[in-house]
Design a protein around this motif. Sequence first.
Motif, PDB file in Angstrom:
ATOM      1  N   GLU A 171       0.935  -1.307   0.227  1.00  0.00           N
ATOM      2  CA  GLU A 171      -0.041  -0.068   0.055  1.00  0.00           C
ATOM      3  C   GLU A 171       0.809   1.014   0.114  1.00  0.00           C
ATOM      4  O   GLU A 171       1.743   1.600   0.853  1.00  0.00           O
ATOM      5  CB  GLU A 171      -0.858   0.085   1.386  1.00  0.00           C
ATOM      6  CG  GLU A 171      -1.925  -0.854   1.257  1.00  0.00           C
ATOM      7  CD  GLU A 171      -2.943  -0.662  -0.078  1.00  0.00           C
ATOM      8  OE1 GLU A 171      -3.333   0.569  -0.121  1.00  0.00           O
ATOM      9  OE2 GLU A 171      -3.340  -1.861  -0.372  1.00  0.00           O
ATOM     10  N   VAL A 172       0.703   2.265  -0.938  1.00  0.00           N
ATOM     11  CA  VAL A 172       1.593   3.561  -1.145  1.00  0.00           C
ATOM     12  C   VAL A 172       0.530   4.429  -1.239  1.00  0.00           C
ATOM     13  O   VAL A 172      -0.532   4.463  -1.947  1.00  0.00           O
ATOM     14  CB  VAL A 172       2.322   3.137  -2.486  1.00  0.00           C
ATOM     15  CG1 VAL A 172       3.080   4.527  -2.527  1.00  0.00           C
ATOM     16  CG2 VAL A 172       3.280   1.940  -2.345  1.00  0.00           C
ATOM     17  N   SER A 173       0.825   5.724  -0.294  1.00  0.00           N
ATOM     18  CA  SER A 173      -0.121   6.543  -0.399  1.00  0.00           C
ATOM     19  C   SER A 173       0.195   7.538  -1.667  1.00  0.00           C
ATOM     20  O   SER A 173       1.103   7.327  -2.489  1.00  0.00           O
ATOM     21  CB  SER A 173       0.283   7.581   0.759  1.00  0.00           C
ATOM     22  OG  SER A 173       1.457   8.149   0.473  1.00  0.00           O
ATOM     23  N   PRO A 174      -0.957   8.214  -2.188  1.00  0.00           N
ATOM     24  CA  PRO A 174      -1.040   8.844  -3.411  1.00  0.00           C
ATOM     25  C   PRO A 174       0.333   9.664  -3.225  1.00  0.00           C
ATOM     26  O   PRO A 174       0.862  10.003  -4.686  1.00  0.00           O
ATOM     27  CB  PRO A 174      -2.270   9.771  -3.408  1.00  0.00           C
ATOM     28  CG  PRO A 174      -3.150   8.869  -2.603  1.00  0.00           C
ATOM     29  CD  PRO A 174      -2.383   8.140  -1.483  1.00  0.00           C
ATOM     30  N   GLU A 175       0.653  10.411  -2.373  1.00  0.00           N
ATOM     31  CA  GLU A 175       1.741  11.453  -2.087  1.00  0.00           C
ATOM     32  C   GLU A 175       2.968  10.516  -2.447  1.00  0.00           C
ATOM     33  O   GLU A 175       3.904  11.111  -3.477  1.00  0.00           O
ATOM     34  CB  GLU A 175       1.958  12.116  -0.857  1.00  0.00           C
ATOM     35  CG  GLU A 175       0.668  13.059  -0.547  1.00  0.00           C
ATOM     36  CD  GLU A 175      -0.651  12.141  -0.035  1.00  0.00           C
ATOM     37  OE1 GLU A 175      -0.325  11.257   0.475  1.00  0.00           O
ATOM     38  OE2 GLU A 175      -1.460  12.805   0.097  1.00  0.00           O
ATOM     39  N   VAL A 176       3.347   9.335  -2.050  1.00  0.00           N
ATOM     40  CA  VAL A 176       4.381   8.564  -2.008  1.00  0.00           C
ATOM     41  C   VAL A 176       4.484   8.175  -3.504  1.00  0.00           C
ATOM     42  O   VAL A 176       5.692   8.365  -3.989  1.00  0.00           O
ATOM     43  CB  VAL A 176       4.593   7.565  -1.052  1.00  0.00           C
ATOM     44  CG1 VAL A 176       5.464   6.611  -1.472  1.00  0.00           C
ATOM     45  CG2 VAL A 176       4.743   8.094   0.304  1.00  0.00           C
ATOM     46  N   ARG A 177       3.269   7.687  -3.718  1.00  0.00           N
ATOM     47  CA  ARG A 177       3.123   7.199  -5.333  1.00  0.00           C
ATOM     48  C   ARG A 177       3.758   8.189  -6.050  1.00  0.00           C
ATOM     49  O   ARG A 177       4.553   7.801  -7.255  1.00  0.00           O
ATOM     50  CB  ARG A 177       1.976   6.529  -5.516  1.00  0.00           C
ATOM     51  CG  ARG A 177       1.771   6.063  -7.069  1.00  0.00           C
ATOM     52  CD  ARG A 177       0.340   5.531  -7.230  1.00  0.00           C
ATOM     53  NE  ARG A 177       0.024   5.752  -8.641  1.00  0.00           N
ATOM     54  CZ  ARG A 177      -1.029   5.423  -9.281  1.00  0.00           C
ATOM     55  NH1 ARG A 177      -2.075   5.092  -8.376  1.00  0.00           N
ATOM     56  NH2 ARG A 177      -1.344   5.070 -10.552  1.00  0.00           N
ATOM     57  N   SER A 220       5.555  10.918  -5.695  1.00  0.00           N
ATOM     58  CA  SER A 220       7.059  10.839  -5.698  1.00  0.00           C
ATOM     59  C   SER A 220       7.861  10.063  -6.350  1.00  0.00           C
ATOM     60  O   SER A 220       8.864  10.336  -6.773  1.00  0.00           O
ATOM     61  CB  SER A 220       7.404  11.115  -3.953  1.00  0.00           C
ATOM     62  OG  SER A 220       8.647  11.357  -3.777  1.00  0.00           O
TER      63      SER A 220
END
Length: 166
Positions: free
Chosen positions: A94-100, A102
């Motif tokens: 699971e990756v947050s939209p912000e991390v994704r 980035s």
Amino acid sequence: MSTLDPSTLHQLYSEHNSWLKGWLRVRLGNAADASDLAQDTFVRVMTARHTTPIREPRGYLSAIARSLLIDKSRRRAIEQAYLQALALRPEPVEVSPEVRLSIIEMLVSIDTLLDELGTRTREIFLAVQLEGLNYVAAGERFGVSVTTVKNHLVRAMTQCLLLVET
């Protein structure tokens, strides 16, 4: 060198925005993406340095838009490859939209960097970094000396460091 004055930019936009959207709609297949890319094109025009008047506005705009289309296509391919790699992992990630976002931005930057290295430098760099070849094996594979392998790696690593600094 200067940017376009506001009245020239306004005239360029008024006279060619509809045409550009239509040109892009044919290539993209939908009006929403065409509008977004047309807007991005005019932002590029607005921030570009101009030393001479634009003589062929449609040619100029379509060249910028074509470049943005290529960038968009490359970004989409990189994003798809990233998502496929995540899907192949044995455990869900699971990756947050912000991390994704980035991660995608960094992957696009790396792709651009690799593309700018030149074919031989890129191939040697990837063979050493991803395949784990030592300098001798890389030299044998590419038919070059160990010194040449080192020179290519120095060039590639320098570019990587420049990317990290920005």
